[in-house]
Design a protein around this motif. Structure first.
Motif, short mmCIF file in Angstrom:
data_model
loop_
_atom_site.label_atom_id
_atom_site.label_comp_id
_atom_site.label_asym_id
_atom_site.label_seq_id
_atom_site.Cartn_x
_atom_site.Cartn_y
_atom_site.Cartn_z
N CYS A 104 1.01 -1.86 0.26
CA CYS A 104 -0.06 -0.15 -0.03
C CYS A 104 0.84 1.34 -0.39
O CYS A 104 0.27 2.53 -1.11
CB CYS A 104 -0.71 -0.13 0.90
SG CYS A 104 -2.31 -0.72 0.99
N SER A 105 1.96 1.53 0.93
CA SER A 105 3.03 2.82 0.66
C SER A 105 3.89 2.57 -0.47
O SER A 105 3.65 3.95 -0.96
CB SER A 105 4.27 2.16 1.69
OG SER A 105 4.94 2.92 2.37
N VAL A 127 2.24 1.74 -3.78
CA VAL A 127 1.39 2.00 -4.43
C VAL A 127 1.56 3.90 -4.55
O VAL A 127 0.81 4.02 -5.03
CB VAL A 127 -0.37 1.63 -4.22
CG1 VAL A 127 -1.43 2.09 -4.91
CG2 VAL A 127 -0.14 0.02 -4.73
N ASN A 128 0.89 3.99 -2.89
CA ASN A 128 0.33 5.47 -2.57
C ASN A 128 1.67 6.27 -2.71
O ASN A 128 1.60 7.27 -3.59
CB ASN A 128 0.33 5.73 -1.11
CG ASN A 128 -0.89 4.94 -0.85
OD1 ASN A 128 -1.73 5.09 -0.96
ND2 ASN A 128 -0.89 4.48 0.58
N ARG A 129 3.22 5.64 -3.07
CA ARG A 129 4.20 6.59 -3.61
C ARG A 129 4.48 6.75 -4.87
O ARG A 129 4.93 8.01 -5.54
CB ARG A 129 4.83 5.57 -3.04
CG ARG A 129 6.43 6.59 -3.50
CD ARG A 129 7.61 5.83 -2.31
NE ARG A 129 9.32 7.11 -2.82
CZ ARG A 129 10.25 6.04 -2.70
NH1 ARG A 129 10.15 5.24 -1.78
NH2 ARG A 129 11.79 6.69 -2.58
N TYR A 130 4.26 5.84 -5.68
CA TYR A 130 3.89 5.66 -6.86
C TYR A 130 2.60 5.72 -7.84
O TYR A 130 2.78 5.67 -9.33
CB TYR A 130 4.83 4.89 -8.17
CG TYR A 130 6.02 4.18 -7.63
CD1 TYR A 130 7.45 5.31 -7.34
CD2 TYR A 130 6.53 3.46 -5.66
CE1 TYR A 130 8.06 5.08 -7.13
CE2 TYR A 130 7.91 3.58 -5.30
CZ TYR A 130 8.05 4.39 -6.16
OH TYR A 130 10.13 4.66 -5.87
N ILE A 131 1.57 6.04 -7.08
CA ILE A 131 0.04 6.23 -8.28
C ILE A 131 0.38 6.96 -8.65
O ILE A 131 0.09 6.74 -10.12
CB ILE A 131 -0.92 6.50 -7.42
CG1 ILE A 131 -2.34 5.21 -8.14
CG2 ILE A 131 -1.02 7.22 -6.07
CD1 ILE A 131 -3.32 4.68 -7.33
N HIS A 132 1.14 8.38 -8.85
CA HIS A 132 1.02 9.71 -9.33
C HIS A 132 1.79 9.33 -10.88
O HIS A 132 0.90 10.38 -12.17
CB HIS A 132 1.02 10.99 -8.79
CG HIS A 132 0.31 11.13 -7.52
ND1 HIS A 132 -1.29 11.41 -7.65
CD2 HIS A 132 0.52 11.03 -6.33
CE1 HIS A 132 -2.12 11.43 -7.31
NE2 HIS A 132 -0.98 11.68 -5.53
N HIS A 155 0.13 6.57 -12.92
CA HIS A 155 -1.58 7.29 -13.79
C HIS A 155 -0.96 8.74 -15.06
O HIS A 155 -1.53 8.23 -15.29
CB HIS A 155 -2.20 7.89 -12.35
CG HIS A 155 -3.92 7.76 -13.16
ND1 HIS A 155 -4.78 9.59 -13.61
CD2 HIS A 155 -4.78 6.92 -13.28
CE1 HIS A 155 -5.14 9.64 -13.43
NE2 HIS A 155 -5.81 8.25 -13.86
N THR A 182 -3.14 1.46 -14.68
CA THR A 182 -2.58 1.96 -13.53
C THR A 182 -3.12 0.65 -12.89
O THR A 182 -2.11 0.47 -12.05
CB THR A 182 -2.70 3.07 -12.43
OG1 THR A 182 -2.89 4.29 -13.94
CG2 THR A 182 -2.65 3.81 -11.22
#
Length: 166
Positions: free
Chosen positions: A4-5, A7-12, A15, A32
């Motif tokens: 989860c960490s 994903v949160n770090r690299y999602i931007h 996407h 994504t």
């Protein structure tokens, strides 16, 4: 929790790449999600030397390009189906197709063209087509099938949809 960490770090990053490659927001969301699914599946096999941001960037580009191509193909098929519905009669279809027939036939090699002419314009049986071309009946059938596929592809590229292969 660690995933989860990530994903949160690299999602931007992921996407953003997805949006640039496949400008449809829904498709970018799907891309994504696929990228992070791939990461989850491959995480154990990735080398410790892999730069995660680079891997995610490249994977997002690849997945987005592939998704955009698939979407383009789907739209093209839908357009072909729509065009086929617009054509209401065989005469109307022939009126659009006839001017291109000679051009399509010219794209065939002479043996393929001769096979098509004998079979469909002279209405000769396959056995006779084969004999005239120095082929067996089965080889003549295969040559005609391949030639018909070439003609079909020619017309599809010009906006005609084919209902079935010959």
């Amino acid at each position: 929790m660690a995933f989860c960490s990530l994903v949160n770090r690299y999602i931007h990053l992921v996407h953003g790449v997805a949006l640039r490659q496949a400008p449809d927001p829904q498709l970018a969301d799907d891309v994504t999600q696929v990228v992070f699914i791939l990461l989850a599946r491959k995480a154990a096999t990735l080398s410790t030397r892999v730069i995660l941001s680079g891997w995610l960037y490249q994977t997002a580009r690849f997945v987005a390009k592939r998704a955009a191509r698939s979407e383009l193909r789907r739209r093209r098929y839908e357009q072909e189906a729509f065009q086929m519905r617009e054509i209401s009669s065989p005469e109307e279809t022939w009126g659009r197709l006839a001017p291109l027939l000679d051009e399509a036939m010219d794209k065939l090699g002479s043996t393929d063209r001769n096979a098509i002419l004998m079979r469909f314009f002279e209405e000769k049986p396959l056995r006779e087509v084969g004999r005239n071309l120095g082929l067996s009946e089965d080889a003549a059938r295969k040559r005609i099938d391949r030639s018909m596929e070439k003609l079909r592809a020619f017309f599809v590229r010009r906006g005609f949809a084919c209902r079935h292969k010959s």
